[in-house]
Design a protein around this motif. Structure first.
Motif, PDB file in Angstrom:
ATOM      1  N   ALA A  22       0.802  -1.220   0.000  1.00  0.00           N
ATOM      2  CA  ALA A  22       0.000   0.000   0.000  1.00  0.00           C
ATOM      3  C   ALA A  22       0.838   1.274   0.000  1.00  0.00           C
ATOM      4  CB  ALA A  22      -0.946   0.007   1.198  1.00  0.00           C
ATOM      5  N   LEU A  23       1.965   1.263   0.715  1.00  0.00           N
ATOM      6  CA  LEU A  23       2.776   2.484   0.823  1.00  0.00           C
ATOM      7  C   LEU A  23       3.831   2.626  -0.270  1.00  0.00           C
ATOM      8  CD1 LEU A  23       3.241   2.655   4.700  1.00  0.00           C
ATOM      9  CD2 LEU A  23       1.585   3.886   3.274  1.00  0.00           C
ATOM     10  N   VAL A 104      -2.278   9.640  -4.639  1.00  0.00           N
ATOM     11  CA  VAL A 104      -3.448   9.290  -3.830  1.00  0.00           C
ATOM     12  C   VAL A 104      -4.161   8.106  -4.467  1.00  0.00           C
ATOM     13  CG1 VAL A 104      -5.732  10.076  -3.055  1.00  0.00           C
ATOM     14  CG2 VAL A 104      -3.755  11.605  -2.845  1.00  0.00           C
ATOM     15  N   GLN A 105      -4.386   8.190  -5.773  1.00  0.00           N
ATOM     16  CA  GLN A 105      -5.045   7.103  -6.503  1.00  0.00           C
ATOM     17  C   GLN A 105      -4.210   5.820  -6.443  1.00  0.00           C
ATOM     18  OE1 GLN A 105      -8.175   7.323  -8.399  1.00  0.00           O
ATOM     19  NE2 GLN A 105      -7.912   5.113  -8.167  1.00  0.00           N
ATOM     20  N   ALA A 106      -2.902   5.952  -6.606  1.00  0.00           N
ATOM     21  CA  ALA A 106      -2.017   4.783  -6.605  1.00  0.00           C
ATOM     22  C   ALA A 106      -2.018   4.088  -5.246  1.00  0.00           C
ATOM     23  CB  ALA A 106      -0.595   5.185  -6.998  1.00  0.00           C
ATOM     24  N   LEU A 107      -1.982   4.845  -4.150  1.00  0.00           N
ATOM     25  CA  LEU A 107      -2.047   4.218  -2.822  1.00  0.00           C
ATOM     26  C   LEU A 107      -3.390   3.528  -2.641  1.00  0.00           C
ATOM     27  CD1 LEU A 107      -0.830   5.241   0.589  1.00  0.00           C
ATOM     28  CD2 LEU A 107      -3.242   4.676   0.340  1.00  0.00           C
ATOM     29  N   TYR A 108      -4.457   4.173  -3.023  1.00  0.00           N
ATOM     30  CA  TYR A 108      -5.799   3.594  -2.906  1.00  0.00           C
ATOM     31  C   TYR A 108      -5.871   2.268  -3.664  1.00  0.00           C
ATOM     32  CZ  TYR A 108     -10.885   3.247  -3.492  1.00  0.00           C
ATOM     33  OH  TYR A 108     -12.193   2.807  -3.512  1.00  0.00           O
ATOM     34  N   ASP A 109      -5.422   2.265  -4.911  1.00  0.00           N
ATOM     35  CA  ASP A 109      -5.455   1.042  -5.729  1.00  0.00           C
ATOM     36  C   ASP A 109      -4.580  -0.058  -5.139  1.00  0.00           C
ATOM     37  OD1 ASP A 109      -7.154   2.370  -7.502  1.00  0.00           O
ATOM     38  OD2 ASP A 109      -5.538   2.874  -8.905  1.00  0.00           O
ATOM     39  N   ALA A 110      -3.370   0.304  -4.717  1.00  0.00           N
ATOM     40  CA  ALA A 110      -2.445  -0.686  -4.149  1.00  0.00           C
ATOM     41  C   ALA A 110      -2.987  -1.257  -2.845  1.00  0.00           C
ATOM     42  CB  ALA A 110      -1.069  -0.055  -3.922  1.00  0.00           C
ATOM     43  N   ALA A 111      -3.582  -0.408  -2.015  1.00  0.00           N
ATOM     44  CA  ALA A 111      -4.130  -0.873  -0.743  1.00  0.00           C
ATOM     45  C   ALA A 111      -5.304  -1.824  -0.958  1.00  0.00           C
ATOM     46  CB  ALA A 111      -4.551   0.315   0.118  1.00  0.00           C
ATOM     47  N   LEU A 112      -6.171  -1.525  -1.916  1.00  0.00           N
ATOM     48  CA  LEU A 112      -7.284  -2.428  -2.216  1.00  0.00           C
ATOM     49  C   LEU A 112      -6.763  -3.754  -2.759  1.00  0.00           C
ATOM     50  CD1 LEU A 112      -9.962  -0.069  -3.815  1.00  0.00           C
ATOM     51  CD2 LEU A 112      -9.854  -0.926  -1.463  1.00  0.00           C
ATOM     52  N   ALA A 113      -5.772  -3.694  -3.633  1.00  0.00           N
ATOM     53  CA  ALA A 113      -5.187  -4.919  -4.201  1.00  0.00           C
ATOM     54  C   ALA A 113      -4.503  -5.760  -3.130  1.00  0.00           C
ATOM     55  CB  ALA A 113      -4.202  -4.565  -5.314  1.00  0.00           C
ATOM     56  N   ALA A 114      -4.029  -5.112  -2.062  1.00  0.00           N
ATOM     57  CA  ALA A 114      -3.345  -5.816  -0.977  1.00  0.00           C
ATOM     58  C   ALA A 114      -4.310  -6.315   0.099  1.00  0.00           C
ATOM     59  CB  ALA A 114      -2.286  -4.904  -0.354  1.00  0.00           C
ATOM     60  N   THR A 121     -13.446   6.725  -1.805  1.00  0.00           N
ATOM     61  CA  THR A 121     -12.698   6.768  -3.057  1.00  0.00           C
ATOM     62  C   THR A 121     -11.935   8.086  -3.193  1.00  0.00           C
ATOM     63  OG1 THR A 121     -14.617   7.633  -4.234  1.00  0.00           O
ATOM     64  CG2 THR A 121     -14.304   5.244  -4.256  1.00  0.00           C
ATOM     65  N   PRO A 122     -10.874   8.095  -4.003  1.00  0.00           N
ATOM     66  CA  PRO A 122     -10.111   9.327  -4.193  1.00  0.00           C
ATOM     67  C   PRO A 122     -10.992  10.460  -4.712  1.00  0.00           C
ATOM     68  CG  PRO A 122      -8.902   7.466  -5.070  1.00  0.00           C
ATOM     69  CD  PRO A 122     -10.288   6.972  -4.737  1.00  0.00           C
ATOM     70  N   GLY A 123     -10.809  11.621  -4.124  1.00  0.00           N
ATOM     71  CA  GLY A 123     -11.558  12.781  -4.569  1.00  0.00           C
ATOM     72  C   GLY A 123     -11.445  13.932  -3.603  1.00  0.00           C
ATOM     73  N   PRO A 124     -12.001  15.076  -4.007  1.00  0.00           N
ATOM     74  CA  PRO A 124     -11.981  16.246  -3.122  1.00  0.00           C
ATOM     75  C   PRO A 124     -12.876  15.992  -1.914  1.00  0.00           C
ATOM     76  CG  PRO A 124     -13.205  16.716  -5.134  1.00  0.00           C
ATOM     77  CD  PRO A 124     -12.651  15.336  -5.281  1.00  0.00           C
ATOM     78  N   ALA A 146      -4.618   8.677   2.228  1.00  0.00           N
ATOM     79  CA  ALA A 146      -3.586   9.335   1.426  1.00  0.00           C
ATOM     80  C   ALA A 146      -4.162  10.705   1.088  1.00  0.00           C
ATOM     81  CB  ALA A 146      -3.289   8.564   0.151  1.00  0.00           C
ATOM     82  N   VAL A 147      -3.397  11.767   1.334  1.00  0.00           N
ATOM     83  CA  VAL A 147      -3.902  13.120   1.133  1.00  0.00           C
ATOM     84  C   VAL A 147      -2.853  13.984   0.449  1.00  0.00           C
ATOM     85  CG1 VAL A 147      -3.201  13.852   3.474  1.00  0.00           C
ATOM     86  CG2 VAL A 147      -4.994  15.119   2.254  1.00  0.00           C
ATOM     87  N   VAL A 148      -3.317  14.803  -0.469  1.00  0.00           N
ATOM     88  CA  VAL A 148      -2.446  15.797  -1.099  1.00  0.00           C
ATOM     89  C   VAL A 148      -2.300  16.945  -0.110  1.00  0.00           C
ATOM     90  CG1 VAL A 148      -2.295  17.500  -2.963  1.00  0.00           C
ATOM     91  CG2 VAL A 148      -3.108  15.201  -3.445  1.00  0.00           C
TER      92      VAL A 148
END
Length: 164
Positions: A22-23, A104-114, A121-124, A146-148
């Motif tokens: 995830a990280l 942010v999107q990449a961490l979200y996707d990796a964490a779900l896959a893990a 979901t990623p967004g404002p 994960a936050v910008v």
């Protein structure tokens, strides 16, 4: 300023696998190993870790919520002020700084896959102008964000609607 933090988990091997995957989009790698505790940090050539994963001690991992109904059901003697003799496991919220929306999107996707579970979901977000984040629950139910860094980049400003 926080130097580091430790997250106690029920199954350290499962959590290490989860956080390693995830990280990774944020540049985090395992940097230190102290017995069953592993430290993660940005791969910057230093030994400094700022996020540790450590096993929850057995008593805490198997504890019950602190309330009279559970104390009665489990035969636990009530302590002063209604305190149970065991402390409950309380999930934690941790926000990791991401360099941009793609991370942010990449961490979200990796964490779900893990093996993580979607918690936003990623967004404002309406918290502050420019707040862009994603949320995933780890295997222990901890809320990982994960936050910008919206406070340093006006390019991510998102108008906030206020109640009128």
């Amino acid at each position: 300023m926080i130097d580091h933090m430790t997250l106690h988990v029920r199954d350290v091997e499962r959590s290490i696998a989860f956080y390693t995957a995830a990280l990774a989009p944020l540049g985090y790698v395992v940097k230190t190993h102290h017995e069953s505790t592993l430290g993660f940090g940005v791969d910057d050539g230093t030994p400094h870790s700022d996020f540790y994963v450590s096993p929850l001690d057995e008593g805490a991992a198997n504890s019950v919520p602190n309330n009279a109904a559970n104390d009665a059901a489990n035969g636990t003697a009530e302590q002063p002020h209604g305190q149970s003799s065991q402390q409950p496991y309380a999930p934690t919220h941790i926000a990791f700084l991401a360099p941009d929306r793609a991370a942010v999107q990449a961490l979200y996707d990796a964490a779900l896959a893990a093996g993580g579970h979607d918690n936003g979901t990623p967004g404002p977000r309406p918290y502050h102008a420019g707040y862009y984040a994603a949320f995933v629950l780890d295997p222990d139910g901890n809320n990982i964000e994960a936050v910008v860094d919206w406070s340093h980049d006006a390019g991510f400003a998102v108008p906030i609607k206020t109640a009128q």
